[in-house]
Design an enzyme around this catalytic site. Structure first.
Site, PDB file in Angstrom:
ATOM      1  N   VAL A  48       0.842  -1.205   0.000  1.00 58.70           N
ATOM      2  CA  VAL A  48       0.000   0.000   0.000  1.00 58.70           C
ATOM      3  C   VAL A  48       0.880   1.260   0.000  1.00 58.70           C
ATOM      4  O   VAL A  48       0.657   2.193  -0.774  1.00 58.70           O
ATOM      5  CB  VAL A  48      -0.953   0.011   1.217  1.00 58.70           C
ATOM      6  CG1 VAL A  48      -1.867   1.226   1.166  1.00 58.70           C
ATOM      7  CG2 VAL A  48      -1.793  -1.275   1.256  1.00 58.70           C
ATOM      8  N   LYS A 102      -5.895  -2.120  10.524  1.00 55.62           N
ATOM      9  CA  LYS A 102      -7.092  -2.576  11.238  1.00 55.62           C
ATOM     10  C   LYS A 102      -6.745  -3.276  12.537  1.00 55.62           C
ATOM     11  O   LYS A 102      -7.495  -3.203  13.510  1.00 55.62           O
ATOM     12  CB  LYS A 102      -8.010  -3.447  10.373  1.00 55.62           C
ATOM     13  CG  LYS A 102      -7.356  -4.469   9.450  1.00 55.62           C
ATOM     14  CD  LYS A 102      -7.048  -3.891   8.091  1.00 55.62           C
ATOM     15  CE  LYS A 102      -5.940  -4.590   7.361  1.00 55.62           C
ATOM     16  NZ  LYS A 102      -6.348  -5.655   6.507  1.00 55.62           N
ATOM     17  N   GLU A 135     -10.097   5.233   6.903  1.00 51.55           N
ATOM     18  CA  GLU A 135     -11.045   4.673   5.925  1.00 51.55           C
ATOM     19  C   GLU A 135     -10.497   3.400   5.287  1.00 51.55           C
ATOM     20  O   GLU A 135     -11.251   2.452   5.004  1.00 51.55           O
ATOM     21  CB  GLU A 135     -11.348   5.718   4.842  1.00 51.55           C
ATOM     22  CG  GLU A 135     -12.362   5.283   3.809  1.00 51.55           C
ATOM     23  CD  GLU A 135     -13.734   5.005   4.412  1.00 51.55           C
ATOM     24  OE1 GLU A 135     -14.355   5.937   4.933  1.00 51.55           O
ATOM     25  OE2 GLU A 135     -14.181   3.844   4.361  1.00 51.55           O
ATOM     26  N   VAL A 148     -11.057  -0.670   6.499  1.00 55.53           N
ATOM     27  CA  VAL A 148     -12.187  -1.578   6.212  1.00 55.53           C
ATOM     28  C   VAL A 148     -12.561  -1.438   4.741  1.00 55.53           C
ATOM     29  O   VAL A 148     -12.781  -0.327   4.245  1.00 55.53           O
ATOM     30  CB  VAL A 148     -13.428  -1.240   7.073  1.00 55.53           C
ATOM     31  CG1 VAL A 148     -14.594  -2.161   6.721  1.00 55.53           C
ATOM     32  CG2 VAL A 148     -13.105  -1.336   8.560  1.00 55.53           C
ATOM     33  N   GLY A 184      -0.855  -9.221  -3.423  1.00 53.50           N
ATOM     34  CA  GLY A 184      -0.810  -8.173  -2.388  1.00 53.50           C
ATOM     35  C   GLY A 184      -2.096  -8.065  -1.601  1.00 53.50           C
ATOM     36  O   GLY A 184      -2.322  -7.056  -0.935  1.00 53.50           O
ATOM     37  N   GLU A 234      -2.526 -10.483   4.378  1.00 50.85           N
ATOM     38  CA  GLU A 234      -1.711  -9.866   5.411  1.00 50.85           C
ATOM     39  C   GLU A 234      -0.322 -10.498   5.408  1.00 50.85           C
ATOM     40  O   GLU A 234      -0.128 -11.591   4.857  1.00 50.85           O
ATOM     41  CB  GLU A 234      -2.359 -10.084   6.786  1.00 50.85           C
ATOM     42  CG  GLU A 234      -3.715  -9.429   6.940  1.00 50.85           C
ATOM     43  CD  GLU A 234      -3.658  -7.921   6.705  1.00 50.85           C
ATOM     44  OE1 GLU A 234      -2.943  -7.219   7.407  1.00 50.85           O
ATOM     45  OE2 GLU A 234      -4.345  -7.453   5.779  1.00 50.85           O
ATOM     46  N   ASP A 244      -8.641 -10.935  10.644  1.00 46.95           N
ATOM     47  CA  ASP A 244      -8.685  -9.662   9.905  1.00 46.95           C
ATOM     48  C   ASP A 244     -10.135  -9.176   9.792  1.00 46.95           C
ATOM     49  O   ASP A 244     -10.419  -7.991   9.990  1.00 46.95           O
ATOM     50  CB  ASP A 244      -8.063  -9.857   8.510  1.00 46.95           C
ATOM     51  CG  ASP A 244      -8.079  -8.576   7.706  1.00 46.95           C
ATOM     52  OD1 ASP A 244      -7.261  -7.676   7.984  1.00 46.95           O
ATOM     53  OD2 ASP A 244      -8.926  -8.454   6.796  1.00 46.95           O
ATOM     54  N   LYS A 283     -12.040  -5.794  11.349  1.00 44.88           N
ATOM     55  CA  LYS A 283     -12.863  -4.866  10.556  1.00 44.88           C
ATOM     56  C   LYS A 283     -14.269  -4.711  11.150  1.00 44.88           C
ATOM     57  O   LYS A 283     -14.825  -3.612  11.136  1.00 44.88           O
ATOM     58  CB  LYS A 283     -12.913  -5.353   9.108  1.00 44.88           C
ATOM     59  CG  LYS A 283     -11.563  -5.160   8.410  1.00 44.88           C
ATOM     60  CD  LYS A 283     -11.456  -5.954   7.140  1.00 44.88           C
ATOM     61  CE  LYS A 283     -10.167  -5.646   6.388  1.00 44.88           C
ATOM     62  NZ  LYS A 283      -9.888  -6.600   5.316  1.00 44.88           N
TER      63      LYS A 283
HETATM   64  P1  NAP Z   1       3.575  -4.680   3.562  1.00 42.93           P
HETATM   65  O1  NAP Z   1       3.557  -4.880   2.086  1.00 42.93           O
HETATM   66  O2  NAP Z   1       4.055  -5.791   4.435  1.00 42.93           O
HETATM   67  O3  NAP Z   1       4.466  -3.375   3.846  1.00 42.93           O
HETATM   68  C1  NAP Z   1       4.858  -2.989   5.128  1.00 42.93           C
HETATM   69  C2  NAP Z   1       5.861  -1.852   5.018  1.00 42.93           C
HETATM   70  O4  NAP Z   1       6.158  -1.372   6.331  1.00 42.93           O
HETATM   71  C3  NAP Z   1       7.208  -2.255   4.389  1.00 42.93           C
HETATM   72  O5  NAP Z   1       7.713  -1.176   3.644  1.00 42.93           O
HETATM   73  C4  NAP Z   1       8.089  -2.485   5.625  1.00 42.93           C
HETATM   74  O6  NAP Z   1       9.462  -2.226   5.365  1.00 42.93           O
HETATM   75  C5  NAP Z   1       7.562  -1.415   6.549  1.00 42.93           C
HETATM   76  N1  NAP Z   1       7.787  -1.738   7.963  1.00 42.93           N
HETATM   77  C6  NAP Z   1       7.216  -2.750   8.672  1.00 42.93           C
HETATM   78  N2  NAP Z   1       7.662  -2.710   9.952  1.00 42.93           N
HETATM   79  C7  NAP Z   1       8.509  -1.670  10.015  1.00 42.93           C
HETATM   80  C8  NAP Z   1       9.305  -1.122  11.068  1.00 42.93           C
HETATM   81  N3  NAP Z   1       9.322  -1.652  12.299  1.00 42.93           N
HETATM   82  N4  NAP Z   1      10.108  -0.042  10.799  1.00 42.93           N
HETATM   83  C9  NAP Z   1      10.106   0.504   9.558  1.00 42.93           C
HETATM   84  N5  NAP Z   1       9.368   0.034   8.527  1.00 42.93           N
HETATM   85  C10 NAP Z   1       8.586  -1.045   8.757  1.00 42.93           C
HETATM   86  O7  NAP Z   1       2.135  -4.288   4.102  1.00 42.93           O
HETATM   87  P2  NAP Z   1       0.893  -3.711   3.270  1.00 42.93           P
HETATM   88  O8  NAP Z   1       0.171  -4.823   2.601  1.00 42.93           O
HETATM   89  O9  NAP Z   1       1.314  -2.528   2.507  1.00 42.93           O
HETATM   90  O10 NAP Z   1      -0.059  -3.278   4.487  1.00 42.93           O
HETATM   91  C11 NAP Z   1       0.206  -2.121   5.252  1.00 42.93           C
HETATM   92  C12 NAP Z   1      -0.959  -1.887   6.209  1.00 42.93           C
HETATM   93  O11 NAP Z   1      -2.142  -1.679   5.448  1.00 42.93           O
HETATM   94  C13 NAP Z   1      -1.280  -3.052   7.144  1.00 42.93           C
HETATM   95  O12 NAP Z   1      -1.764  -2.548   8.360  1.00 42.93           O
HETATM   96  C14 NAP Z   1      -2.391  -3.798   6.418  1.00 42.93           C
HETATM   97  O13 NAP Z   1      -3.203  -4.537   7.280  1.00 42.93           O
HETATM   98  C15 NAP Z   1      -3.133  -2.630   5.824  1.00 42.93           C
HETATM   99  N6  NAP Z   1      -3.941  -2.924   4.638  1.00 42.93           N
HETATM  100  C16 NAP Z   1      -3.423  -3.628   3.617  1.00 42.93           C
HETATM  101  C17 NAP Z   1      -4.171  -3.857   2.490  1.00 42.93           C
HETATM  102  C18 NAP Z   1      -3.660  -4.661   1.337  1.00 42.93           C
HETATM  103  O14 NAP Z   1      -4.478  -4.970   0.441  1.00 42.93           O
HETATM  104  N7  NAP Z   1      -2.396  -5.008   1.284  1.00 42.93           N
HETATM  105  C19 NAP Z   1      -5.479  -3.349   2.402  1.00 42.93           C
HETATM  106  C20 NAP Z   1      -5.986  -2.613   3.479  1.00 42.93           C
HETATM  107  C21 NAP Z   1      -5.207  -2.400   4.594  1.00 42.93           C
HETATM  108  P3  NAP Z   1      10.408  -3.365   4.659  1.00 42.93           P
HETATM  109  O15 NAP Z   1       9.783  -3.615   3.307  1.00 42.93           O
HETATM  110  O16 NAP Z   1      11.726  -2.701   4.562  1.00 42.93           O
HETATM  111  O17 NAP Z   1      10.336  -4.542   5.550  1.00 42.93           O
HETATM  112  N1  HSE Z   2      -5.732  -8.877   3.921  1.00 43.82           N
HETATM  113  C1  HSE Z   2      -6.827  -7.993   3.756  1.00 43.82           C
HETATM  114  C2  HSE Z   2      -7.885  -8.648   2.906  1.00 43.82           C
HETATM  115  C3  HSE Z   2      -6.361  -6.720   3.127  1.00 43.82           C
HETATM  116  O1  HSE Z   2      -7.570  -9.651   2.241  1.00 43.82           O
HETATM  117  O2  HSE Z   2      -9.022  -8.198   2.887  1.00 43.82           O
HETATM  118  C4  HSE Z   2      -7.444  -5.653   3.022  1.00 43.82           C
HETATM  119  O3  HSE Z   2      -7.798  -5.198   4.298  1.00 43.82           O
END
Ligand code: NAP
Ligand code: HSE
Length: 347
Positions: free
Chosen positions: A16, A107, A131, A134, A189, A192, A203, A207
């Site tokens: 994200v 979340k 926003e 969820v 992507g 989680e 998850d 939500k």
């Molecule tokens: P992700 O791909 O795992 O990315 C996490 C990022 O945070 C990476 O850049 C990581 O750095 C960095 N990070 C993690 N711990 C850190 C720390 N202690 N210090 C500094 N940097 C740190 O996760 P994501 O899928 O983007 O999700 C991010 C958030 O959005 C989560 O809370 C997730 O639940 C939420 N979310 C995700 C989605 C989705 O579809 N993916 C949808 C809605 C909400 P490195 O890469 O260097 O490790």
């Molecule tokens: N892992 C979550 C899902 C990301 O699959 O719905 C979006 O919140």
């Protein structure tokens, strides 16, 4: 409108975060509202700076010290997209305490520490917007707090996890193997960092806790949300982990499909919530919600039932909600709960 930029400290540049960084760098001017401050990306915190630089993020903005970005006099607003519990909780609280607005998609941290973070935000007079936490790109929390604020809500229910809906759809439509499809959802992507949070229903629990905060004014304890059914598909196991091809075939024979349905509703004056695999008519709106799509229905008086649907996970869709929240802060619009009263314990 002011021409003084709102300087954004971005914590996390993964699925994200990198979409948010790219949008701010490539389309900053376009994202400036007519009545808001321009947005300027001031820094990006990641764990592995070299990997982020190799992925094309500007080296001069990168740091591996998120706490410094939060404390820096060069940031006005913090976007937390690291995920997980700590250090996200402490960093969000510190930013709010310093009077900085915070946007997060996390979340887990909201469901487990929302009451505390809401109290910090209200005390500090800082905006906390979430926003994206969820429904990915679907606007639902904002409408609950604003356009639907004149209603008494009786239930919120929906398909709120894209990964499990993607898996169940592929198992139903193509007889695919659970493990193969989960790997596909991870590569896209959607999942989680630890996908057990998706498939065991945690998850979706997070939500439904957040939805209940906006719908009913309470922060439920995630542990109080039922995730293991006593009958129906997958009974006895959390989330979709117990749903097998036999459950899916039995449902199909009756014109049904299995979906992971999250629900919070009023039961007299108590609020009860559950996340359970449920067989729904294949030709219903939930039955036709396929792949990574999510759908959330709200039952309320006087409006009746309203529904929100769209892409529930993935970097680009989720960045849409994060950017919308950033623009709202740049316009001085306050927190996601808008004019709703403080949740119990969050005064
Ligand atoms: P992700 O791909 O795992 O990315 C996490 C990022 O945070 C990476 O850049 C990581 O750095 C960095 N990070 C993690 N711990 C850190 C720390 N202690 N210090 C500094 N940097 C740190 O996760 P994501 O899928 O983007 O999700 C991010 C958030 O959005 C989560 O809370 C997730 O639940 C939420 N979310 C995700 C989605 C989705 O579809 N993916 C949808 C809605 C909400 P490195 O890469 O260097 O490790
Ligand atoms: N892992 C979550 C899902 C990301 O699959 O719905 C979006 O919140």
């Amino acid at each position: 409108m002011t021409s003084t930029p709102l300087r954004v400290g971005l914590l996390g540049a993964g699925t994200v975060g990198r979409e948010v960084a790219r949008a701010l760098l490539a389309r900053g001017a376009e994202l400036t509202a007519a009545d808001g401050s321009p947005l300027e990306l001031a820094g990006i915190a990641v764990r592995d700076v070299e990997r982020a630089r190799a992925a094309g993020l500007p080296g001069d903005l990168l740091t591996d010290a998120p706490a410094h970005l939060v404390a820096s006099a060069d940031t006005d607003v913090i976007v937390e997209l690291m995920g997980g519990d700590e250090p996200a909780r402490t960093l969000i609280a510190a930013a709010l305490d310093a009077g900085k607005g915070v946007v997060t998609a996390n979340k887990h941290v909201l469901a487990h520490h929302g009451e505390e973070l809401e109290a910090v935000a209200r005390r500090a007079g800082a905006a906390l917007r979430f926003e994206a936490s969820v429904g990915g790109g679907i606007p639902v929390l904002g409408p609950l707090a604003t356009e639907l604020a004149g209603n008494r809500i009786s239930a919120v229910r929906g398909i709120v996890n894209g990964t499990t809906n993607y898996i169940l759809t592929a198992m139903t439509d193509a007889g695919r193997d659970y493990g193969d499809v989960l790997a596909e959802a991870q590569a896209a992507g959607y999942a989680e960092a630890d996908p057990s949070g998706d498939v065991e229903g945690h998850d979706a629990v997070n939500k439904v806790v957040i939805l209940a905060r906006l719908a009913f004014g309470v922060w439920l304890a995630p542990a109080d949300v039922t995730t293991i059914g006593t009958d129906g598909p997958g009974a006895g196991s959390p989330g979709i982990t117990g749903v097998g091809s036999a459950d899916i075939a039995a449902a199909a024979a009756a014109g049904l499909v299995v979906k992971l349905i999250a629900e919070a509703r009023r039961d007299d004056e108590a609020i009860v919530a559950a996340v359970l695999p449920t067989a729904v008519p294949a030709e219903s709106a939930f039955g036709r919600t396929a792949g990574v799509l999510n759908r959330i229905e709200i039952e309320a008086d006087p409006v009746g039932t309203v529904a929100f649907s769209g892409p529930g996970a993935g970097g680009p869709a989720t960045s849409s909600a994060v950017l919308g929240d950033l623009i709202a802060i740049a316009r001085g619009l306050g927190s996601t709960w808008a004019g709703l009263p403080p949740a119990r314990g969050a005064r």
